[in-house]
Design a protein around this motif. Structure first.
Motif, PDB file in Angstrom:
ATOM      1  N   CYS A   5       0.840  -1.194   0.000  1.00 50.55           N
ATOM      2  CA  CYS A   5       0.000   0.000   0.000  1.00 50.55           C
ATOM      3  C   CYS A   5       0.880   1.250   0.000  1.00 50.55           C
ATOM      4  O   CYS A   5       1.883   1.317   0.719  1.00 50.55           O
ATOM      5  N   ILE A   6       0.505   2.255  -0.782  1.00 48.91           N
ATOM      6  CA  ILE A   6       1.302   3.481  -0.873  1.00 48.91           C
ATOM      7  C   ILE A   6       1.099   4.376   0.347  1.00 48.91           C
ATOM      8  O   ILE A   6       1.833   5.334   0.531  1.00 48.91           O
ATOM      9  N   LYS A   7       0.125   4.040   1.174  1.00 48.70           N
ATOM     10  CA  LYS A   7      -0.141   4.798   2.396  1.00 48.70           C
ATOM     11  C   LYS A   7       0.185   3.932   3.605  1.00 48.70           C
ATOM     12  O   LYS A   7       0.197   2.704   3.517  1.00 48.70           O
ATOM     13  N   SER A   8       0.462   4.546   4.719  1.00 49.65           N
ATOM     14  CA  SER A   8       0.728   3.797   5.943  1.00 49.65           C
ATOM     15  C   SER A   8      -0.546   3.103   6.404  1.00 49.65           C
ATOM     16  O   SER A   8      -1.623   3.695   6.372  1.00 49.65           O
ATOM     17  N   VAL A   9      -0.406   1.858   6.830  1.00 50.75           N
ATOM     18  CA  VAL A   9      -1.542   1.071   7.319  1.00 50.75           C
ATOM     19  C   VAL A   9      -1.249   0.649   8.750  1.00 50.75           C
ATOM     20  O   VAL A   9      -0.208   0.059   9.030  1.00 50.75           O
ATOM     21  N   ILE A  10      -2.181   0.950   9.633  1.00 50.54           N
ATOM     22  CA  ILE A  10      -2.026   0.631  11.051  1.00 50.54           C
ATOM     23  C   ILE A  10      -3.126  -0.337  11.457  1.00 50.54           C
ATOM     24  O   ILE A  10      -4.293  -0.112  11.170  1.00 50.54           O
ATOM     25  N   ALA A  11      -2.742  -1.408  12.142  1.00 47.59           N
ATOM     26  CA  ALA A  11      -3.710  -2.361  12.680  1.00 47.59           C
ATOM     27  C   ALA A  11      -3.955  -2.022  14.141  1.00 47.59           C
ATOM     28  O   ALA A  11      -3.026  -1.931  14.928  1.00 47.59           O
ATOM     29  N   VAL A  12      -5.211  -1.819  14.492  1.00 42.18           N
ATOM     30  CA  VAL A  12      -5.592  -1.587  15.882  1.00 42.18           C
ATOM     31  C   VAL A  12      -6.031  -2.950  16.415  1.00 42.18           C
ATOM     32  O   VAL A  12      -7.142  -3.397  16.181  1.00 42.18           O
ATOM     33  N   MET A  13      -5.102  -3.601  17.099  1.00 43.24           N
ATOM     34  CA  MET A  13      -5.356  -4.960  17.581  1.00 43.24           C
ATOM     35  C   MET A  13      -5.912  -4.912  18.996  1.00 43.24           C
ATOM     36  O   MET A  13      -5.426  -4.175  19.836  1.00 43.24           O
ATOM     37  N   HIS A  14      -6.947  -5.694  19.208  1.00 46.05           N
ATOM     38  CA  HIS A  14      -7.510  -5.858  20.544  1.00 46.05           C
ATOM     39  C   HIS A  14      -8.018  -7.284  20.634  1.00 46.05           C
ATOM     40  O   HIS A  14      -8.179  -7.950  19.610  1.00 46.05           O
ATOM     41  N   GLY A  15      -8.255  -7.734  21.812  1.00 44.56           N
ATOM     42  CA  GLY A  15      -8.695  -9.121  21.960  1.00 44.56           C
ATOM     43  C   GLY A  15      -7.601 -10.038  21.471  1.00 44.56           C
ATOM     44  O   GLY A  15      -6.450  -9.902  21.858  1.00 44.56           O
ATOM     45  N   THR A  16      -7.933 -10.948  20.568  1.00 42.62           N
ATOM     46  CA  THR A  16      -6.944 -11.887  20.047  1.00 42.62           C
ATOM     47  C   THR A  16      -6.764 -11.677  18.544  1.00 42.62           C
ATOM     48  O   THR A  16      -7.680 -11.262  17.847  1.00 42.62           O
ATOM     49  N   ALA A  17      -5.579 -11.968  18.077  1.00 44.45           N
ATOM     50  CA  ALA A  17      -5.271 -11.981  16.645  1.00 44.45           C
ATOM     51  C   ALA A  17      -4.685 -13.362  16.393  1.00 44.45           C
ATOM     52  O   ALA A  17      -3.542 -13.638  16.744  1.00 44.45           O
ATOM     53  N   LEU A  18      -5.475 -14.244  15.823  1.00 43.75           N
ATOM     54  CA  LEU A  18      -5.076 -15.640  15.697  1.00 43.75           C
ATOM     55  C   LEU A  18      -4.720 -15.995  14.254  1.00 43.75           C
ATOM     56  O   LEU A  18      -5.372 -15.533  13.319  1.00 43.75           O
ATOM     57  N   GLY A  19      -3.713 -16.813  14.090  1.00 41.39           N
ATOM     58  CA  GLY A  19      -3.354 -17.329  12.773  1.00 41.39           C
ATOM     59  C   GLY A  19      -3.240 -16.240  11.721  1.00 41.39           C
ATOM     60  O   GLY A  19      -2.408 -15.341  11.815  1.00 41.39           O
ATOM     61  N   GLY A  20      -4.105 -16.326  10.705  1.00 40.95           N
ATOM     62  CA  GLY A  20      -4.098 -15.354   9.626  1.00 40.95           C
ATOM     63  C   GLY A  20      -4.376 -13.941  10.098  1.00 40.95           C
ATOM     64  O   GLY A  20      -3.943 -12.973   9.467  1.00 40.95           O
ATOM     65  N   GLY A  21      -5.068 -13.803  11.211  1.00 35.04           N
ATOM     66  CA  GLY A  21      -5.318 -12.469  11.763  1.00 35.04           C
ATOM     67  C   GLY A  21      -4.034 -11.797  12.198  1.00 35.04           C
ATOM     68  O   GLY A  21      -3.823 -10.604  11.972  1.00 35.04           O
ATOM     69  N   LEU A  22      -3.140 -12.571  12.810  1.00 34.63           N
ATOM     70  CA  LEU A  22      -1.839 -12.037  13.191  1.00 34.63           C
ATOM     71  C   LEU A  22      -1.019 -11.732  11.946  1.00 34.63           C
ATOM     72  O   LEU A  22      -0.317 -10.727  11.882  1.00 34.63           O
ATOM     73  N   GLU A  23      -1.133 -12.577  10.930  1.00 31.72           N
ATOM     74  CA  GLU A  23      -0.424 -12.321   9.671  1.00 31.72           C
ATOM     75  C   GLU A  23      -0.887 -11.010   9.044  1.00 31.72           C
ATOM     76  O   GLU A  23      -0.069 -10.238   8.531  1.00 31.72           O
ATOM     77  N   VAL A  24      -2.177 -10.751   9.066  1.00 31.13           N
ATOM     78  CA  VAL A  24      -2.703  -9.485   8.544  1.00 31.13           C
ATOM     79  C   VAL A  24      -2.125  -8.316   9.326  1.00 31.13           C
ATOM     80  O   VAL A  24      -1.660  -7.330   8.756  1.00 31.13           O
ATOM     81  N   ALA A  25      -2.131  -8.422  10.649  1.00 31.52           N
ATOM     82  CA  ALA A  25      -1.602  -7.341  11.485  1.00 31.52           C
ATOM     83  C   ALA A  25      -0.130  -7.092  11.192  1.00 31.52           C
ATOM     84  O   ALA A  25       0.316  -5.946  11.123  1.00 31.52           O
ATOM     85  N   LEU A  26       0.632  -8.148  11.005  1.00 32.65           N
ATOM     86  CA  LEU A  26       2.056  -7.998  10.729  1.00 32.65           C
ATOM     87  C   LEU A  26       2.307  -7.410   9.344  1.00 32.65           C
ATOM     88  O   LEU A  26       3.374  -6.863   9.087  1.00 32.65           O
ATOM     89  N   GLY A  27       1.324  -7.524   8.449  1.00 28.74           N
ATOM     90  CA  GLY A  27       1.437  -6.908   7.132  1.00 28.74           C
ATOM     91  C   GLY A  27       1.268  -5.403   7.179  1.00 28.74           C
ATOM     92  O   GLY A  27       1.654  -4.696   6.253  1.00 28.74           O
ATOM     93  N   CYS A  28       0.696  -4.906   8.251  1.00 30.15           N
ATOM     94  CA  CYS A  28       0.500  -3.475   8.427  1.00 30.15           C
ATOM     95  C   CYS A  28       1.791  -2.841   8.931  1.00 30.15           C
ATOM     96  O   CYS A  28       2.728  -3.534   9.334  1.00 30.15           O
ATOM     97  N   LEU A  29       1.832  -1.532   8.919  1.00 29.37           N
ATOM     98  CA  LEU A  29       2.976  -0.808   9.465  1.00 29.37           C
ATOM     99  C   LEU A  29       3.059  -1.151  10.941  1.00 29.37           C
ATOM    100  O   LEU A  29       2.131  -0.892  11.697  1.00 29.37           O
ATOM    101  N   CYS A  30       4.151  -1.761  11.339  1.00 37.09           N
ATOM    102  CA  CYS A  30       4.289  -2.201  12.732  1.00 37.09           C
ATOM    103  C   CYS A  30       5.389  -1.430  13.425  1.00 37.09           C
ATOM    104  O   CYS A  30       6.529  -1.430  12.975  1.00 37.09           O
ATOM    105  N   VAL A  31       5.036  -0.768  14.496  1.00 38.49           N
ATOM    106  CA  VAL A  31       6.039  -0.153  15.351  1.00 38.49           C
ATOM    107  C   VAL A  31       6.556  -1.212  16.307  1.00 38.49           C
ATOM    108  O   VAL A  31       7.712  -1.281  16.647  1.00 38.49           O
ATOM    109  N   LEU A  32       5.675  -2.093  16.716  1.00 40.42           N
ATOM    110  CA  LEU A  32       5.997  -3.179  17.625  1.00 40.42           C
ATOM    111  C   LEU A  32       6.561  -4.356  16.836  1.00 40.42           C
ATOM    112  O   LEU A  32       6.035  -4.726  15.798  1.00 40.42           O
ATOM    113  N   ARG A  33       7.621  -4.932  17.306  1.00 44.67           N
ATOM    114  CA  ARG A  33       8.192  -6.130  16.698  1.00 44.67           C
ATOM    115  C   ARG A  33       7.938  -7.288  17.660  1.00 44.67           C
ATOM    116  O   ARG A  33       8.154  -7.163  18.860  1.00 44.67           O
TER     117      ARG A  33
END
Length: 114
Positions: free
Chosen positions: A73-101
């Protein structure tokens, strides 16, 4: 802002995957949008694959295509994670701009317990 709301756990069904692809196309064309935010309305961020699709022919877009779309994506993408991010959900979050490693070093070291 993209809001996923598939009761009860936000599975990555065909409808969600294709909806995300369309939403990213539209958001990139929006000159007013500078940052894109991905969040979920239900208590789970994204729970991963839709078990109702198991054993059936796969339909594009596949999850790796969605994640690649987010990463490119040409724009920054931020995932607002709450609750659980399981399997592919975590993969989606990691595809976003991550400040947290995050990492699972114990898995490669063989230190996990069953």
């Amino acid at each position: 802002m993209f809001c996923i709301s598939i009761p009860s756990v936000n599975v990555l069904s065909y409808a969600v995957r294709s909806g995300l692809m369309a939403a990213f196309e539209q958001a990139e064309a929006d000159l007013q949008a500078k940052v894109l935010v991905l969040l979920a309305k239900v208590r789970t961020f994204i729970a991963g694959a839709d078990i109702n699709e198991f054993g059936k022919p796969t339909r594009a877009p596949l999850l790796p295509d969605v994640i690649l779309r987010i990463e490119s994506c040409i724009k920054s993408v931020i995932a607002v994670m709450h609750g659980t991010a399981l399997g592919g959900g975590l993969e989606v979050a990691l595809g976003c701009l991550c400040v947290l490693r995050v990492g699972l070093a114990e898995v490669k070291l063989g230190l996990t317990r069953c």
